[in-house]
Scaffold this motif. Sequence first.
Motif, PDB file in Angstrom:
ATOM      1  N   ILE A   1       0.879  -1.180   0.000  1.00 33.28           N
ATOM      2  CA  ILE A   1       0.000   0.000   0.000  1.00 33.28           C
ATOM      3  C   ILE A   1       0.907   1.218   0.000  1.00 33.28           C
ATOM      4  CG2 ILE A   1      -1.827   1.219   1.218  1.00 33.28           C
ATOM      5  CD1 ILE A   1      -2.624  -1.445   2.499  1.00 33.28           C
ATOM      6  N   ASN A   2       0.806   2.012  -1.049  1.00 29.42           N
ATOM      7  CA  ASN A   2       1.704   3.148  -1.257  1.00 29.42           C
ATOM      8  C   ASN A   2       1.231   4.330  -0.426  1.00 29.42           C
ATOM      9  OD1 ASN A   2       3.405   5.120  -2.210  1.00 29.42           O
ATOM     10  ND2 ASN A   2       3.396   4.308  -4.311  1.00 29.42           N
ATOM     11  N   ILE A   3       1.913   4.580   0.650  1.00 26.96           N
ATOM     12  CA  ILE A   3       1.591   5.710   1.528  1.00 26.96           C
ATOM     13  C   ILE A   3       2.472   6.906   1.190  1.00 26.96           C
ATOM     14  CG2 ILE A   3       1.526   6.482   3.943  1.00 26.96           C
ATOM     15  CD1 ILE A   3      -0.605   4.410   3.196  1.00 26.96           C
ATOM     16  N   MET A   4       3.656   6.670   0.721  1.00 28.95           N
ATOM     17  CA  MET A   4       4.630   7.730   0.515  1.00 28.95           C
ATOM     18  C   MET A   4       4.288   8.590  -0.695  1.00 28.95           C
ATOM     19  SD  MET A   4       8.067   5.570   1.367  1.00 28.95           S
ATOM     20  CE  MET A   4       9.123   7.008   1.432  1.00 28.95           C
ATOM     21  N   ASN A   5       3.374   8.133  -1.513  1.00 29.32           N
ATOM     22  CA  ASN A   5       2.960   8.929  -2.679  1.00 29.32           C
ATOM     23  C   ASN A   5       1.503   9.372  -2.564  1.00 29.32           C
ATOM     24  OD1 ASN A   5       5.437   8.790  -3.939  1.00 29.32           O
ATOM     25  ND2 ASN A   5       4.937   6.930  -5.082  1.00 29.32           N
ATOM     26  N   GLY A   6       1.157   9.859  -1.426  1.00 31.08           N
ATOM     27  CA  GLY A   6      -0.152  10.483  -1.285  1.00 31.08           C
ATOM     28  C   GLY A   6      -1.149   9.709  -0.474  1.00 31.08           C
ATOM     29  N   GLY A   7      -0.894   8.457  -0.183  1.00 28.59           N
ATOM     30  CA  GLY A   7      -1.860   7.700   0.592  1.00 28.59           C
ATOM     31  C   GLY A   7      -1.786   8.021   2.073  1.00 28.59           C
ATOM     32  N   LYS A   8      -2.870   7.737   2.793  1.00 27.80           N
ATOM     33  CA  LYS A   8      -2.902   7.948   4.229  1.00 27.80           C
ATOM     34  C   LYS A   8      -3.077   6.606   4.924  1.00 27.80           C
ATOM     35  CE  LYS A   8      -4.668  12.679   4.249  1.00 27.80           C
ATOM     36  NZ  LYS A   8      -5.729  13.611   4.759  1.00 27.80           N
ATOM     37  N   ALA A   9      -2.217   6.359   5.928  1.00 28.77           N
ATOM     38  CA  ALA A   9      -2.243   5.074   6.610  1.00 28.77           C
ATOM     39  C   ALA A   9      -3.557   4.848   7.321  1.00 28.77           C
ATOM     40  CB  ALA A   9      -1.078   5.001   7.594  1.00 28.77           C
ATOM     41  N   GLU A  10      -4.150   5.940   7.881  1.00 31.78           N
ATOM     42  CA  GLU A  10      -5.388   5.776   8.634  1.00 31.78           C
ATOM     43  C   GLU A  10      -6.508   5.213   7.755  1.00 31.78           C
ATOM     44  OE1 GLU A  10      -3.534   8.420   8.570  1.00 31.78           O
ATOM     45  OE2 GLU A  10      -2.809   8.692  10.637  1.00 31.78           O
TER      46      GLU A  10
END
Length: 1178
Positions: free
Chosen positions: A95-104
């Motif tokens: 799951i790509n968080i570093m390119n705009g995603g939010k972990a929550e």
Amino acid sequence: MMKKKSIPASKPFLILFLCQIISALDVPLDLSQPPTITHQSPKDYIVDPRENIVIQCEAKGKPPPSFSWTRNGTHFDIDKDAQVTMKPNSGTLVINIMNGGKAEAYEGVYQCTARNERGAAISNNIVIRPSRSPLWTKEKLEPHQVREGDSLVLHCRPPVGLPPPIIFWMDNAFQRLPQSERVSQGLNGDLYFSNVQPEDTREDYICYARFNHTQTIQQKQPISVKVFSMDSLNDTIAANLSDTDIYGAKPVTERQPVLLTPTGSTSTKVELRGNVLLLECIAAGLPTPVIRWIKEGGELPANRTFFENFKKTLKIIDVSEADSGNYKCIARNTMGSVHHVISVTVKAAPYWITAPRNLVLSPGEDGTLICRANGNPKPSISWLANGVPIAIAPEDPSRKVDGDTIIFSHVQERSSAVYQCNASNEYGYLLANAFVNVLAEPPRILTPANKLYQVIADSPALLDCAYFGSPKPEIEWFKGVKGSILRGNEYVFHDNGTLEIPVAQKDSTGTYTCVARNELGKIQNEVHLEIKDPTMIIKQPEYKVVQRYGQVSFECIIKHDSTLLPTVIWLKDNDELPDDERFLVGKDNLTIMNVTDKDDGTYTCIVNTTLDSVSASAVLTVVARPNPPFDLELTGQLERTIDLSWIPGDENNSPITHFVIEYEDGLHEPGVWHYQTEVPGTQTTVQLKLSPYVNYSFRVVAVNKIGRSQPSEPSEQYLTKSASPDENPANVQGIGSEPDNLVITWESLKGFQSNGPGLQYKVSWRQKDVDDEWTSVIVANVSKYIVSGTPTFVPYEIKVQALNDLGYAPEPSEVIGHSGEDLPMVAPGNVQVHVINSTLAKVHWDPVPLKTVRGHLQGYKVYYWKVQSLSRRSRRHVEKKILTFRGNKTFGMLPGLEPYSSYKLNVRVVNGKGEGPASPDKVFKTPEGVPSSPSYLKITNPTLDSLTLEWGSPTHPNGVLTSYILKFQPINNTHELGPLVEIRIPANESSLILKNLNYSTRYKFYFNAQTSVGSGSQITEEAVTIMDEAMASRQVDIATQGWFIGLMCAVALLILILLIVCFIRRNKGGKYPVKEKEDAHADPEIQPMKEDDGTFGEYSDAEDHKPLKKGSRTPSDRTVKKEDSDDSLVDYGEGVNGQFNEDGSFIGQYSGKKEKEPAEGNESSEAPSPVNAMNSFV
């Protein structure tokens, strides 16, 4: 039947093969099989919200499985979310968080399914939660003002994070605040003060929260604490009240403990099985309470119980249901105690008893899947087939569910599936996948062919035979290519196909064949076993004791199999050796140079090979002289005693045997230390006796077997009061130096013996048996007083008494002395001499009257001297000799006299002043004795049959010479002596021509002189008659011929060859004719003459009887000089010449050396070499 055995838990080495037993059930990947989950993320997966989320799911199967996911119980379509991707050939999500995603946005419960045509396996429910590290809420913190001795709690209250943060307290300088029994941090992060002290005042108590998952630290605002001491509080009150007001704070009072946490008298705690149980008790009180823990009705579990935070925290690891119970903490100080009981209940999430395992069956076989778990409360068991509850899964007539067991009967290929067992209770769940794979496969062996196993002798040998087949193959083992099947108790056959030889021996070496067979076929595989010799330490390191700065070596000599390469490692206290050049590691030893105290410890030699490892350890104890004692303290001060105590220094591994106490008198001898006493090494206090008027300082020296410590620092000084002297001078004597005086002497008292100022001496004397009254005089601090005008040598009674400004010493004892001596007045009378033999005489005299001695009788002196020799009638320089005889003796022995001589002597009495007059000279004569050896023996003018002998008379004839005795005998080339001939020669002759001798023959001569008393010492000489002149001429002519020279060279070559042959034979074990040689050299005194040929036995003589050897011949003039006599005057008396026993007998012996007599008859001597024989002509 072959013996089957599973791997026993009691054999640790077999645990390594558990994985092989399991892998034996694995289906080779080239065969069809349902999916198996091989890797997945943890159930509770906390992720860093700043990084990509990776949810792992890996599986294997044939054909390769496909993957799908559910999120929060519903299908998760990853194709519709651009931020989510699945790795190729894998079920792992990224799951790509570093390119705009939010972990929550991706929090939730995820589950992976791996599926192929033979079934479906599912993962655990994976809960994804991003970590959180929130900031502290802003708050206004009021300063804490606390009275000294009160308790205090500083609350931390960190923000709730995920996971919970780690709490610690520091100051503004980022230094951790010191903690102790009085001040400590609780499990909740608060800082507890059992009682505050003035040093606790500060403004920077800061609580920090560290969130490890995000690597962040949050800081609470500083907390200020001000502690009011009782003194400052009273000053403050006094400044604000009038003089008439009653004021004053109560002093700090001690109080009994009160629990700060937990509160109340009881509490409860629930912990899960396998976790760490932490129980805490923190108490307030003054003095600071001490915490103790007990378990009611039982013991705290050994090896799992630990105390932390100054025993305020009880820690029990790996708890189980047996650890449930009541735990009591007791806080106690001198004022009382308080306790708290914590009731602990241990619950348990489900845990496996028997997890289901993959099942491989052939068509028509039966089998079971078993799923058994336990927990508290007891978990419920549910089954799924291919991820679907079994109740709604497609029916399979071959299976039957019976609670925690699925029973399979007459399975077919369509019965292949993956079954899931779920065991759950309120504290958690367990999920296990187990497939049923229906296959019909002939046996195959998975262990590589011709695999080589190497095992140490007397160790277990484990030979693998990993296999697969369906139905399950039977395994048999053979040794050798055509060997018989292995059976018997010496082998163990494991279910995974492994052959175990419990104790492998050298004869176990060889080739082993594993055969796997089932109804579809058979296969075999060969493996090879080599047995190696064990590695041994044949010389182990030994316990060593070494002094500091010394050198020590540990040996580690090993023996190993020649095909194995050992490595040797040295450890100190189970850790690597210090990186220090003092440690020298050799091939088979460890040497430590310049040993220090830090080198103390256990040294281990570890020898490793690829197959085994051995080790041996030894302890090094570093010893040294003790450290000096310290903290000397003086107590119990009295006038004559004081108590001294001290603390011993480090004994440095050598017990202290005793302490030496020394003192310094700073008043009389500053800087000088004297021995006072010593006490055993177990004693650290002593009562010391003191003298008056001494300014004492003490110091202590510790002593062990290595030596003495440095002295301790001096104690404080202690000055004792003055007193009259306790003792009088010692060694009082009265000896006159002149005939009319008496010199009185004594040993002065030392400074500390004076007991006070003004030390003087009262000297008293009176003539013994004449004076009634004492004459006395007081003198200063001296050690001598002279009384003049006394009679010559009369006894006096004398005493010396000490006194000082405070009084006199006790009454002194009396001693007897004498006034001065004078020379004796008369000589001894009636002097008589009795001649005992030619060298010894005894002298007698009458004692002189004691009154005429005029002094202490010391003894008598005898003067004696030689007047002339009776044989030569010639006078020489008179040399007087003196013998002293102690005491009142009246006789003595005169040793060392010369025979046949005239002597004179006189006797004198001796006292302390000197010698008295001499008695009249007494004349006596000594009788004849045996003469000394002739002064020389010279042999000249050798001819074919004669020799001329010349000699000199003895230097000391010791009487009238009567004749000379000449003895001689021939010596042949075989070392044998001929008949002995004796000739008596008149005393007035000085030469002799011996005729009728054999030509070219060696003779040995023995020559001595005689008096009427007997024969004197002899001298020896050897000589050779010359050979025939014509024969000698012919010999010279032949020797110059060339043919003769060639012949001699040939003979020499032949002899060399014979010597080489003899040497080779001797090296091959040839025996040396010892008996024949011993017979040839028998004692000449007992060897008989050979009757058959009339020859003599071999000659063996000693010292001068042997023929002269090369390099030790007589001088060129053929003269043998007489050696100096060994005779000496053995001292019979004292003084110059000797000493007598009490009875006047002479101590020791007086005798001269004698030449040995020539051997009569069969004598032998060392044969002269041809070179020596030729030299005798020179």
